[in-house]
Motif scaffolding. Structure first.
Motif, PDB file in Angstrom:
ATOM      1  N   GLN A  20       0.839  -1.213   0.000  1.00 46.28           N
ATOM      2  CA  GLN A  20       0.000   0.000   0.000  1.00 46.28           C
ATOM      3  C   GLN A  20       0.866   1.253   0.000  1.00 46.28           C
ATOM      4  O   GLN A  20       0.602   2.208  -0.728  1.00 46.28           O
ATOM      5  CB  GLN A  20      -0.906  -0.011   1.224  1.00 46.28           C
ATOM      6  CG  GLN A  20      -2.120  -0.900   1.024  1.00 46.28           C
ATOM      7  CD  GLN A  20      -3.029  -0.922   2.218  1.00 46.28           C
ATOM      8  OE1 GLN A  20      -2.769  -0.207   3.188  1.00 46.28           O
ATOM      9  NE2 GLN A  20      -4.054  -1.737   2.154  1.00 46.28           N
ATOM     10  N   ILE A  21       1.912   1.205   0.830  1.00 48.36           N
ATOM     11  CA  ILE A  21       2.796   2.372   0.905  1.00 48.36           C
ATOM     12  C   ILE A  21       3.426   2.618  -0.460  1.00 48.36           C
ATOM     13  O   ILE A  21       3.494   3.757  -0.955  1.00 48.36           O
ATOM     14  CB  ILE A  21       3.868   2.151   1.985  1.00 48.36           C
ATOM     15  CG1 ILE A  21       3.220   2.240   3.367  1.00 48.36           C
ATOM     16  CG2 ILE A  21       4.994   3.169   1.866  1.00 48.36           C
ATOM     17  CD1 ILE A  21       4.132   1.835   4.483  1.00 48.36           C
ATOM     18  N   GLU A  22       3.836   1.505  -1.089  1.00 49.36           N
ATOM     19  CA  GLU A  22       4.470   1.601  -2.400  1.00 49.36           C
ATOM     20  C   GLU A  22       3.502   2.235  -3.394  1.00 49.36           C
ATOM     21  O   GLU A  22       3.859   3.141  -4.164  1.00 49.36           O
ATOM     22  CB  GLU A  22       4.875   0.193  -2.856  1.00 49.36           C
ATOM     23  CG  GLU A  22       6.078   0.165  -3.756  1.00 49.36           C
ATOM     24  CD  GLU A  22       7.242   0.980  -3.192  1.00 49.36           C
ATOM     25  OE1 GLU A  22       7.707   1.875  -3.924  1.00 49.36           O
ATOM     26  OE2 GLU A  22       7.662   0.736  -2.038  1.00 49.36           O
ATOM     27  N   GLU A  23       2.274   1.753  -3.327  1.00 45.68           N
ATOM     28  CA  GLU A  23       1.242   2.284  -4.211  1.00 45.68           C
ATOM     29  C   GLU A  23       1.048   3.775  -3.981  1.00 45.68           C
ATOM     30  O   GLU A  23       1.008   4.574  -4.929  1.00 45.68           O
ATOM     31  CB  GLU A  23      -0.088   1.579  -3.942  1.00 45.68           C
ATOM     32  CG  GLU A  23      -0.370   0.460  -4.916  1.00 45.68           C
ATOM     33  CD  GLU A  23      -1.648  -0.268  -4.544  1.00 45.68           C
ATOM     34  OE1 GLU A  23      -2.498   0.349  -3.870  1.00 45.68           O
ATOM     35  OE2 GLU A  23      -1.771  -1.435  -4.914  1.00 45.68           O
ATOM     36  N   ARG A  63       3.927  10.231  -6.630  1.00 43.51           N
ATOM     37  CA  ARG A  63       4.896  10.618  -7.648  1.00 43.51           C
ATOM     38  C   ARG A  63       4.173  11.016  -8.935  1.00 43.51           C
ATOM     39  O   ARG A  63       4.523  12.000  -9.591  1.00 43.51           O
ATOM     40  CB  ARG A  63       5.845   9.441  -7.892  1.00 43.51           C
ATOM     41  CG  ARG A  63       7.174   9.887  -8.435  1.00 43.51           C
ATOM     42  CD  ARG A  63       8.131   8.709  -8.560  1.00 43.51           C
ATOM     43  NE  ARG A  63       8.511   8.168  -7.275  1.00 43.51           N
ATOM     44  CZ  ARG A  63       8.458   6.881  -6.947  1.00 43.51           C
ATOM     45  NH1 ARG A  63       8.018   5.991  -7.815  1.00 43.51           N
ATOM     46  NH2 ARG A  63       8.817   6.469  -5.768  1.00 43.51           N
ATOM     47  N   ARG A  64       3.141  10.216  -9.260  1.00 42.72           N
ATOM     48  CA  ARG A  64       2.416  10.487 -10.498  1.00 42.72           C
ATOM     49  C   ARG A  64       1.715  11.851 -10.415  1.00 42.72           C
ATOM     50  O   ARG A  64       1.778  12.667 -11.344  1.00 42.72           O
ATOM     51  CB  ARG A  64       1.380   9.384 -10.743  1.00 42.72           C
ATOM     52  CG  ARG A  64       1.040   9.244 -12.203  1.00 42.72           C
ATOM     53  CD  ARG A  64       0.385   7.921 -12.524  1.00 42.72           C
ATOM     54  NE  ARG A  64      -0.767   7.664 -11.708  1.00 42.72           N
ATOM     55  CZ  ARG A  64      -0.845   6.683 -10.810  1.00 42.72           C
ATOM     56  NH1 ARG A  64       0.189   5.868 -10.663  1.00 42.72           N
ATOM     57  NH2 ARG A  64      -1.921   6.502 -10.095  1.00 42.72           N
ATOM     58  N   ILE A  65       1.091  12.078  -9.259  1.00 42.90           N
ATOM     59  CA  ILE A  65       0.382  13.345  -9.079  1.00 42.90           C
ATOM     60  C   ILE A  65       1.363  14.515  -9.219  1.00 42.90           C
ATOM     61  O   ILE A  65       1.105  15.509  -9.918  1.00 42.90           O
ATOM     62  CB  ILE A  65      -0.311  13.379  -7.705  1.00 42.90           C
ATOM     63  CG1 ILE A  65      -1.509  12.420  -7.721  1.00 42.90           C
ATOM     64  CG2 ILE A  65      -0.785  14.786  -7.370  1.00 42.90           C
ATOM     65  CD1 ILE A  65      -2.116  12.170  -6.377  1.00 42.90           C
ATOM     66  N   LEU A  66       2.512  14.340  -8.591  1.00 37.29           N
ATOM     67  CA  LEU A  66       3.535  15.388  -8.631  1.00 37.29           C
ATOM     68  C   LEU A  66       3.972  15.635 -10.071  1.00 37.29           C
ATOM     69  O   LEU A  66       4.093  16.785 -10.531  1.00 37.29           O
ATOM     70  CB  LEU A  66       4.728  14.924  -7.791  1.00 37.29           C
ATOM     71  CG  LEU A  66       5.598  16.020  -7.224  1.00 37.29           C
ATOM     72  CD1 LEU A  66       4.792  16.830  -6.220  1.00 37.29           C
ATOM     73  CD2 LEU A  66       6.824  15.421  -6.557  1.00 37.29           C
ATOM     74  N   GLU A  67       4.156  14.510 -10.775  1.00 38.78           N
ATOM     75  CA  GLU A  67       4.598  14.578 -12.165  1.00 38.78           C
ATOM     76  C   GLU A  67       3.577  15.346 -12.997  1.00 38.78           C
ATOM     77  O   GLU A  67       3.929  16.251 -13.760  1.00 38.78           O
ATOM     78  CB  GLU A  67       4.750  13.136 -12.680  1.00 38.78           C
ATOM     79  CG  GLU A  67       5.660  13.004 -13.868  1.00 38.78           C
ATOM     80  CD  GLU A  67       7.058  13.497 -13.580  1.00 38.78           C
ATOM     81  OE1 GLU A  67       7.604  14.199 -14.433  1.00 38.78           O
ATOM     82  OE2 GLU A  67       7.593  13.187 -12.476  1.00 38.78           O
ATOM     83  N   ALA A  88       1.320  17.393 -11.934  1.00 41.89           N
ATOM     84  CA  ALA A  88       1.262  18.797 -11.533  1.00 41.89           C
ATOM     85  C   ALA A  88       2.403  19.579 -12.176  1.00 41.89           C
ATOM     86  O   ALA A  88       2.210  20.688 -12.708  1.00 41.89           O
ATOM     87  CB  ALA A  88       1.352  18.897 -10.016  1.00 41.89           C
ATOM     88  N   ARG A  89       3.597  18.911 -12.154  1.00 43.17           N
ATOM     89  CA  ARG A  89       4.738  19.601 -12.752  1.00 43.17           C
ATOM     90  C   ARG A  89       4.510  19.843 -14.242  1.00 43.17           C
ATOM     91  O   ARG A  89       4.760  20.924 -14.762  1.00 43.17           O
ATOM     92  CB  ARG A  89       5.990  18.757 -12.526  1.00 43.17           C
ATOM     93  CG  ARG A  89       7.238  19.534 -12.815  1.00 43.17           C
ATOM     94  CD  ARG A  89       8.462  18.738 -12.437  1.00 43.17           C
ATOM     95  NE  ARG A  89       8.558  18.568 -11.009  1.00 43.17           N
ATOM     96  CZ  ARG A  89       8.923  17.441 -10.402  1.00 43.17           C
ATOM     97  NH1 ARG A  89       9.220  16.382 -11.131  1.00 43.17           N
ATOM     98  NH2 ARG A  89       9.011  17.372  -9.109  1.00 43.17           N
ATOM     99  N   LYS A  90       3.987  18.790 -14.887  1.00 44.91           N
ATOM    100  CA  LYS A  90       3.736  18.898 -16.320  1.00 44.91           C
ATOM    101  C   LYS A  90       2.736  20.025 -16.602  1.00 44.91           C
ATOM    102  O   LYS A  90       2.949  20.861 -17.488  1.00 44.91           O
ATOM    103  CB  LYS A  90       3.185  17.565 -16.841  1.00 44.91           C
ATOM    104  CG  LYS A  90       4.170  16.892 -17.791  1.00 44.91           C
ATOM    105  CD  LYS A  90       3.553  15.652 -18.385  1.00 44.91           C
ATOM    106  CE  LYS A  90       4.213  14.435 -17.759  1.00 44.91           C
ATOM    107  NZ  LYS A  90       3.437  13.210 -17.966  1.00 44.91           N
ATOM    108  N   GLN A  91       1.687  19.999 -15.784  1.00 50.92           N
ATOM    109  CA  GLN A  91       0.658  21.024 -15.965  1.00 50.92           C
ATOM    110  C   GLN A  91       1.246  22.415 -15.770  1.00 50.92           C
ATOM    111  O   GLN A  91       1.003  23.331 -16.549  1.00 50.92           O
ATOM    112  CB  GLN A  91      -0.467  20.804 -14.956  1.00 50.92           C
ATOM    113  CG  GLN A  91      -1.571  19.923 -15.526  1.00 50.92           C
ATOM    114  CD  GLN A  91      -2.674  19.690 -14.523  1.00 50.92           C
ATOM    115  OE1 GLN A  91      -2.715  20.395 -13.506  1.00 50.92           O
ATOM    116  NE2 GLN A  91      -3.537  18.742 -14.814  1.00 50.92           N
ATOM    117  N   ALA A  92       2.056  22.489 -14.719  1.00 52.50           N
ATOM    118  CA  ALA A  92       2.665  23.795 -14.429  1.00 52.50           C
ATOM    119  C   ALA A  92       3.550  24.230 -15.577  1.00 52.50           C
ATOM    120  O   ALA A  92       3.521  25.398 -15.999  1.00 52.50           O
ATOM    121  CB  ALA A  92       3.488  23.700 -13.147  1.00 52.50           C
TER     122      ALA A  92
END
Lengths: 263, 180
Positions: free
Chosen positions: B73-76, B82-86, B88-92
């Motif tokens: 679960q932690i890994e997930e 990480r995906r969300i961050l990615e 967000a970064r892409k969007q930004a």
């Protein structure tokens, strides 16, 4: 008379009496009884036999009534004795032999208690009596033969006394049969003699060392008392050892008879 | 009694008799009343210990499974983060790019507009200067000649002169700034 207080120096005859006094006292009958003309008087030896049996029973019985799931020291001791009988005394040659451990273990505790009681001054060492040890040894012998015959059949058991593959069968088969039976019959004798002689000799040695004081004079105490103490300590060890030897040999003899035809 | 001292007491019937009886009773009592409870107790404890060991093993197994589950679960969750961050970064990044582009376009537009404005202003200024100059020249000519001159003719002349001048100026500064 000398001014220094000393024990009266006794004659050799007197000293001898002192030494064997303990064993003579064992013959002293408190109650004279006889059954069909056979003397069954209650002597000091019989009383100490009963004391030994009572102590043996009480030690084990009390232990078996105080059993808890979290064992105390006493329970551990009793359980260790039981475990010793089950796992160390029995099963020398096979699982089948474990059936006989109640007999050998009882024998061991009984002999140990008698040996140790015999070390108390003014008691009587029952195990230093050839009648006593020989009776137990013959009991062992009877059980051994019975078990051997029952497990292997009479024919198989008797035949197994002759090792297979002998040359010159006409001469060697009867010869080996006789030899093996002599060996078999000597087992109870050696069993009885070993215990009897060890306990008797130990007691006699202590008495002899102490009797030196009576024979040579008080100064001998400097040698006799330490020697007697050392021997006494050694006798405690012998008491345990001889009880163990008697019990384990009984177990081994029974198991040999049990597996007679298998080797 | 063969031996009166009792040391070699072969065979004392009293001891023999009582020994057999005593030992038989002792054997019976001990085998009947002492060994069974001890055996049962030992077996019971053994069973209990085995049960406890089994229980502990099961618990450990469960704990291990639970741990694996939690780890997964932690890994997930970590992957998700990480995906969300990615994203967000892409969007930004995209937003920034877009904003930058828009700003640049806006700037370009403003500059363009300003240039056009300037061009227009200049045209009108030149036109004004011209008519001013033409007026002034005609006035000066009238004063010099002492009479009125044909206004239209005059203006044509002045205009031509100015055109020539302009052409001359443009020719002398050729390669310089282009005319608007």
């Amino acid at each position: 008379m000398s001014s220094t207080p000393t024990l009266a120096q006794l004659s050799a005859e007197k000293v001898r009496e002192e030494i064997i006094h303990t064993f003579e006292a064992g013959q002293h009958a408190y109650v004279h009884l006889s059954l069909f003309g056979i003397d069954i008087s209650i002597t000091k030896a019989v009383v100490f036999l009963w004391i030994g049996a009572a102590v043996t029973f009480l030690i084990m019985f009390i232990g078996s009534r105080l059993l808890k799931n979290r064992p105390g020291a006493y329970q551990v001791l009793v359980e260790e004795i039981y475990g010793f009988g089950r796992n160390s005394l029995a099963g020398q040659m096979g699982e089948e032999g474990k059936k006989f451990f109640p007999y050998t273990l009882t024998l061991f505790i009984f002999l140990l208690v008698l040996n140790l009681i015999g070390l108390i001054p003014n008691s009587y060492p029952v195990t230093a009596s050839i009648t006593f040890t020989l009776t137990l040894a013959l009991l062992t012998f009877i059980i051994t033969q019975y078990v051997g015959i029952r497990a292997n059949g009479l024919g198989g058991y008797v035949k197994a006394f002759v090792p297979p593959g002998l040359p010159l069968k006409i001469i060697f088969v009867p010869f080996m049969f006789v030899i093996e039976w002599i060996s078999e019959l000597s087992k109870p004798l050696t069993l009885a003699m070993r215990l009897y002689a060890n306990i008797l000799a130990g007691h006699l040695l202590i008495f002899i060392f102490l009797s030196f004081i009576l024979y040579f004079g008080t100064f001998m105490a400097a040698i006799s008392v330490p020697m007697a103490l050392v021997l006494y300590g050694f006798e405690i060890f012998v008491a345990v050892l001889q009880a163990y030897i008697f019990a384990i040999l009984t177990q081994v003899y029974i198991e040999i008879a049990l597996y007679r035809t298998e080797h | 009694m063969l031996d009166p001292t009792g040391i070699f007491d072969l065979i004392k019937t009293s001891l023999l008799f009582w020994e057999i009886i005593t030992f038989a009773i002792l054997l019976f009592l001990i085998i009947r009343y002492v060994y069974p409870p001890i055996r049962d107790q030992i077996q019971k404890r053994q069973a209990e210990i085995e049960g406890a060991i089994d229980e502990a093993q099961k618990t450990r197994e469960e704990a291990r499974e639970l741990l694996a589950e939690y780890r997964r679960q932690i890994e997930e969750a970590r992957g998700e983060g990480r995906r969300i961050l990615e994203d967000a970064r892409k969007q930004a990044d995209a937003q920034r790019e877009r904003t930058k582009k828009e700003a640049r376009e806006e700037g370009d537009r403003i500059v363009q507009r300003a240039r056009e404005e300037i061009g227009r202003e200049r045209e009108s200024a030149i036109r004004e200067v011209r008519s001013e100059v033409a007026g002034m020249v005609i006035q000066a000519s009238e004063q010099v000649l002492g009479r009125t001159v044909d206004h239209d003719e005059h203006e044509r002349l002045v205009s031509q002169a100015l055109d020539d001048l302009e052409a001359e100026v443009a020719g002398s500064s050729a390669g310089g700034r282009g005319t608007a």
